[in-house]
Design an enzyme around this catalytic site. Structure first.
Site, PDB file in Angstrom:
ATOM      1  CG  ASP A   8      56.105 -36.405 -27.952  1.00 33.35           C
ATOM      2  OD1 ASP A   8      55.169 -37.172 -27.561  1.00 33.35           O
ATOM      3  OD2 ASP A   8      55.899 -36.198 -29.018  1.00 33.35           O
TER       4      ASP A   8
ATOM      5  CD  GLU B 295      55.168 -41.367 -27.606  1.00 31.80           C
ATOM      6  OE1 GLU B 295      53.612 -41.814 -27.555  1.00 31.80           O
ATOM      7  OE2 GLU B 295      55.743 -40.251 -27.902  1.00 31.80           O
TER       8      GLU B 295
END
Ligand code: BGC
Length: 539
Positions: free
Chosen positions: A216, A277
């Site tokens: 993330d 990401e």
């Protein structure tokens, strides 16, 4: 003496085989909404485990599971309280072990989701940091002193991605940084204790057999050490973060962490993999995260954020191929995820969503599917009283938020709650949901499920699809992608997509696959492609 013929007892092995992740199709499961194993209205690991055969039947290579940790519940699990414990809503660590074993037996790999940029405010570190400003735990976050004049101005102009300032105050007046909600304080990655702790977390799950992680906010982690103002304000309508966010994103030190994590992955006999990401607007910057000693995949979201527009699709694909080729990395393609409205609704029809899928699945590199896109699910209109997403609340209702793409899956049309759970699902399913159910689509040769299944099968069998070389051109509203296998054999495949409103005639020798039923086969080397359809053809 008669010579006995020599027997070749060597085990069968592929002569050359790329690492599995280079052209993998990864299926993203939103754990809370995938399948409920214990009948409480919330998806969980036993539910997912029972549905693994479905993923094998669909034909994907791996499953990525959104955060499963004990969490404060402020941002769909992306606010973690304990990185080595499973949220009891989802099951136990033993359930994860069982999931991995079953997945491996079916030839599937399992990726979990790790959240290194921030913790929950309920995390024991942050709780200790609140209690004692001089504690080692406080040094693991970004605290700034209370204003000397007692004023209410935050330390700088940094904004939360979810709206409002990125700084909140502690009861004793200090400021702390949170690039997302106030319940998600940012960690200070210049603190070696933070670095070491995440090494331990990675090893914990890798030792259990987990094959890798989706990382993330991999473009984040480090912030400007002098806390200087950002030159501009982040706009969620942009393709990604740019120079306006220079102080809070894409700091050079972050690459050292990915090199460290890659080495840790490579220390396993069966190397683990990482997909980050990397929400940056500049694709050449994104590519740098996927250099050979960093992340295996770096998500770029330009395609995900492209409207149904031939120029936008063609330019994005060409630019992404160039950016990833420059570092020798495969391009990861994404059309939908848990943060974005579903493609059927964004593009305006299931027909267009199917055409886009055929285009994406032809491209060289890896492809990420978001659970339910293979059923052609539309974005759901969630009643305000049922909304959960902090984006909706923090923007004062101006941004719809992400609940509409997180609705529990429809499995069986005639069972309560479309077979997701015997109990009321945690987010309501819209009235039309059973019509999209898996059991309706599996046996229908024209269904979206069958299209995905056929495309994934063809991608496995044909070396020009998914792992070849591609060149992209645009002819008005038509996107053309020419694909060849890397060794040039067998012959080339072309993917044509008609994004305009009128039929067009394209060159084709044989029709391999069409995104919508009823596309006529080629006659005299020509094929008529209706609006909003795509085909794979040989020439
Ligand atoms: C995740 C979001 C999450 C945010 C904060 C994102 O990139 O995909 O769902 O809200 O990170 O962790």
């Amino acid at each position: 003496m008669s010579a006995e013929p020599m027997q070749d007892t060597r085990p069968f092995e592929h002569v050359t085989r790329d690492p599995w992740w280079r052209d993998a199709v990864v299926y993203q499961v939103y754990l809370r909404s995938f399948a409920d194993g214990n009948g409480d209205g919330i998806g969980d690991f036993p539910g997912l485990r029972a549905r693994l055969p479905y993923l094998a039947e669909l034909g994907v290579d791996a499953v990525w599971v959104t955060p499963h940790y004990v969490s404060g519940g402020a941002d769909g699990g992306y606010d973690v309280v304990d990185f080595t414990a499973v949220d009891p809503d989802y099951g136990t660590v033993e359930d994860v072990r069982g999931l991995v074993e079953d997945a491996h037996a079916l030839g599937l790999r399992v990726l979990l989701d790790i959240v290194p940029n921030h913790t929950s405010d309920q995390h024991p570190w942050f709780q200790r940091a609140l209690a004692d400003p001089d504690s080692p735990e406080a040094a693991r976050y970004h605290f700034r002193p209370a204003n000397e004049d007692g004023g209410d101005e935050p330390p700088n102009n940094w904004q939360s991605m979810f709206g409002g300032p990125a700084w909140s105050r502690t009861p004793d007046g200090r400021w702390y940084l949170h690039l997302f909600t106030p319940q998600q304080p940012d960690l200070d990655w210049r603190n070696p204790e933070v670095v070491a702790d995440f090494d331990r977390t990675l090893r914990f799950w890798f030792d259990l057999g987990v094959d890798g992680f989706r990382v993330d906010v991999a473009y984040g982690l480090f912030k400007d050490p002098a806390y200087r103002d950002n030159p501009g304000i982040y706009s969620p309508t942009l393709f990604g973060h740019g120079p306006e966010q220079a102080m809070t994103t894409n700091q050079p030190e972050v690459h050292d962490i990915w090199r460290r994590w890659r080495a840790l992955c490579d220390s396993y006999a069966e190397p683990r993999m990482l997909v980050g990401e990397v929400s940056l607007a500049d694709l050449s910057e994104v590519g740098r995260y996927a250099r050979p000693d960093e992340l295996h995949h770096a998500f770029q979201f330009r395609l995900l954020k492209s409207d149904w527009d031939a120029a936008s699709f063609a330019d994005t694909i060409a630019e992404a191929l160039t950016a990833f080729d420059a570092v020798g990395a495969p391009a990861p393609w994404v059309l939908g995820n848990h943060d974005k409205a579903r493609q059927v609704t964004r593009y305006g029809s299931v027909r267009r969503a199917r055409a886009a899928a055929l285009l994406m699945l032809a491209l060289p590199g890896s492809a990420y599917l978001y659970a339910g896109e293979e059923l052609g699910l539309p974005e759901a209109d969630v009643p305000v009283a049922s909304r959960r997403d902090p984006i909706f609340f923090r923007s004062g209702g101006k941004r719809a938020g992400r609940d509409g793409c997180r609705i529990p899956m429809p499995w069986e049309a005639s069972r309560p709650n479309a077979g997701f759970s015997a109990a009321t699902p945690w987010l309501p399913q819209p009235a039309g949901w059973p019509g999209h159910a898996v059991d309706r689509q599996e046996s229908d040769p024209d269904s979206t499920f069958t299209l995905y299944q056929q495309a994934l099968m063809a991608r496995r069998l044909h070396p020009a699809l998914g792992s070849g070389r591609a060149s992209v051109t645009r002819h008005g509203d038509v996107v053309r992608v020419d694909l060849v296998a890397r060794d040039g054999e067998p012959g080339p495949v072309t993917c044509w997509v008609n994004m305009g409103s009128a039929p067009v005639t394209v060159a084709a020798r044989t029709l391999l696959l069409a995104s919508s039923p009823g596309v006529p086969g080629p006659v005299d080397g020509r094929l008529t492609l209706a609006a909003d359809t795509a085909v794979w053809v040989s020439r």
